[in-house]
Write a protein that holds these residues in place. Structure first.
Motif, PDB file in Angstrom:
ATOM      1  N   UNK A 130       0.827  -1.214   0.000  1.00 61.06           N
ATOM      2  CA  UNK A 130       0.000   0.000   0.000  1.00 61.06           C
ATOM      3  C   UNK A 130       0.857   1.258   0.000  1.00 61.06           C
ATOM      4  N   UNK A 131       1.904   1.283   0.824  1.00 60.89           N
ATOM      5  CA  UNK A 131       2.783   2.458   0.869  1.00 60.89           C
ATOM      6  C   UNK A 131       3.511   2.625  -0.464  1.00 60.89           C
ATOM      7  N   UNK A 132       3.934   1.527  -1.078  1.00 59.13           N
ATOM      8  CA  UNK A 132       4.591   1.576  -2.379  1.00 59.13           C
ATOM      9  C   UNK A 132       3.661   2.192  -3.419  1.00 59.13           C
ATOM     10  N   UNK A 133       2.457   1.632  -3.546  1.00 59.12           N
ATOM     11  CA  UNK A 133       1.528   2.109  -4.567  1.00 59.12           C
ATOM     12  C   UNK A 133       1.080   3.542  -4.305  1.00 59.12           C
ATOM     13  N   UNK A 134       0.917   3.921  -3.030  1.00 62.38           N
ATOM     14  CA  UNK A 134       0.573   5.313  -2.709  1.00 62.38           C
ATOM     15  C   UNK A 134       1.692   6.260  -3.127  1.00 62.38           C
ATOM     16  N   UNK A 135       2.945   5.862  -2.893  1.00 61.17           N
ATOM     17  CA  UNK A 135       4.085   6.709  -3.283  1.00 61.17           C
ATOM     18  C   UNK A 135       4.180   6.823  -4.807  1.00 61.17           C
ATOM     19  N   UNK A 136       3.913   5.732  -5.533  1.00 61.70           N
ATOM     20  CA  UNK A 136       3.907   5.778  -7.000  1.00 61.70           C
ATOM     21  C   UNK A 136       2.820   6.728  -7.486  1.00 61.70           C
ATOM     22  N   UNK A 137       1.623   6.595  -6.937  1.00 58.70           N
ATOM     23  CA  UNK A 137       0.512   7.460  -7.354  1.00 58.70           C
ATOM     24  C   UNK A 137       0.836   8.919  -7.074  1.00 58.70           C
ATOM     25  N   UNK A 159      -2.160   4.534 -16.218  1.00 61.73           N
ATOM     26  CA  UNK A 159      -1.426   3.442 -16.843  1.00 61.73           C
ATOM     27  C   UNK A 159       0.008   3.368 -16.333  1.00 61.73           C
ATOM     28  N   UNK A 160       0.673   4.513 -16.170  1.00 60.91           N
ATOM     29  CA  UNK A 160       2.043   4.505 -15.635  1.00 60.91           C
ATOM     30  C   UNK A 160       2.038   3.939 -14.208  1.00 60.91           C
ATOM     31  N   UNK A 161       1.059   4.352 -13.406  1.00 58.82           N
ATOM     32  CA  UNK A 161       0.964   3.839 -12.033  1.00 58.82           C
ATOM     33  C   UNK A 161       0.711   2.333 -12.031  1.00 58.82           C
ATOM     34  N   UNK A 165       2.849  -1.092 -10.350  1.00 61.43           N
ATOM     35  CA  UNK A 165       2.139  -1.663  -9.205  1.00 61.43           C
ATOM     36  C   UNK A 165       3.048  -2.599  -8.422  1.00 61.43           C
ATOM     37  N   UNK A 166       2.872  -2.592  -7.127  1.00 63.35           N
ATOM     38  CA  UNK A 166       3.640  -3.490  -6.262  1.00 63.35           C
ATOM     39  C   UNK A 166       3.349  -4.945  -6.630  1.00 63.35           C
ATOM     40  N   UNK A 167       2.078  -5.281  -6.743  1.00 59.04           N
ATOM     41  CA  UNK A 167       1.678  -6.651  -7.068  1.00 59.04           C
ATOM     42  C   UNK A 167       1.816  -6.901  -8.566  1.00 59.04           C
ATOM     43  N   UNK A 168       2.579  -7.909  -8.905  1.00 61.91           N
ATOM     44  CA  UNK A 168       2.820  -8.219 -10.316  1.00 61.91           C
ATOM     45  C   UNK A 168       1.534  -8.508 -11.073  1.00 61.91           C
ATOM     46  N   UNK A 169       0.561  -9.100 -10.398  1.00 61.79           N
ATOM     47  CA  UNK A 169      -0.697  -9.451 -11.051  1.00 61.79           C
ATOM     48  C   UNK A 169      -1.498  -8.218 -11.464  1.00 61.79           C
ATOM     49  N   UNK A 170      -1.211  -7.078 -10.866  1.00 64.22           N
ATOM     50  CA  UNK A 170      -1.941  -5.840 -11.189  1.00 64.22           C
ATOM     51  C   UNK A 170      -1.360  -5.104 -12.391  1.00 64.22           C
TER      52      UNK A 170
END
Length: 192
Positions: A130-137, A159-161, A165-170
């Motif tokens: 969650x912290x990873x994806x929030x920082x990317x966003x 699309x860049x975010x 994504x942290x999770x490879x499946x996303x």
């Protein structure tokens, strides 16, 4: 395994080829020292990289750690990725070690971010999804999208975010990324 590169050539007969040895042209890291390219050029570069990764995925070949220093652009506008075949034990992606084509898609997201933004990404947590994806966003929302049609701006950011994504499946597939960035490039005007 010896190193090789993929090149996306331009023109009516353009396509993706595999070549032995180093790529030809100027590396993207050097190009970006002079600033980000016009939007349609940046989007065309990303679309070319997506096409390369689509072919690499079909060939079951993984780069493992895509960065601007591995991307080359020659005087014809051909885009290359060098360093395939190199052994890599670490990657920028949060999975830490290359885990197939999804790791390359994370690198693609990073290179797209660098093409679209004049500064590097902040340090991203690799132990908290969650912290990873929030920082990317947060970082993606800071991209200056002036000159991009307003109706595309949120889609480019999303699309860049998703690519990072942290999770490879996303992460989207290479072919989804290719189709999307070709559409973005075709809808943006500017120098060719």
């Amino acid at each position: 395994m010896s190193e090789f590169h993929f090149v996306r050539t331009t023109g009516d007969d353009g396509g993706v080829d595999v070549c032995d040895g180093p790529a030809i042209g100027l590396d993207l890291e050097s190009v970006l020292k002079d600033g980000t390219p016009p939007w349609n050029i940046a989007l065309q570069i990303v679309a070319g990289l997506c096409e390369i990764f689509d072919i690499a995925e079909e060939d079951q070949v993984v780069h493992g750690d895509l960065e601007p220093k591995h991307v080359f652009i020659d005087e014809t506008g051909a885009v290359s990725i060098e360093g395939f075949g190199a052994e890599r034990s670490r990657t920028r992606a949060p999975e830490g070690t290359p885990k197939g084509s999804v790791t390359d898609l994370y690198g693609l997201g990073y290179v797209a971010y660098r093409l679209f933004c004049s500064h590097d990404l902040p340090s991203l947590p690799d132990d908290d999804p969650d912290a990873h994806d929030d920082a990317v966003i947060d970082a993606v929302l800071l991209i200056d999208l002036e000159g991009v049609p307003e109706e595309m701006q949120g889609d480019i950011q999303w699309f860049v975010a998703k690519l990072m994504s942290f999770d490879r499946e996303d992460r989207p597939t290479a072919v989804e990324a290719w189709r999307t960035f070709v559409a973005f490039a075709n809808a943006t005007t500017g120098p060719d």
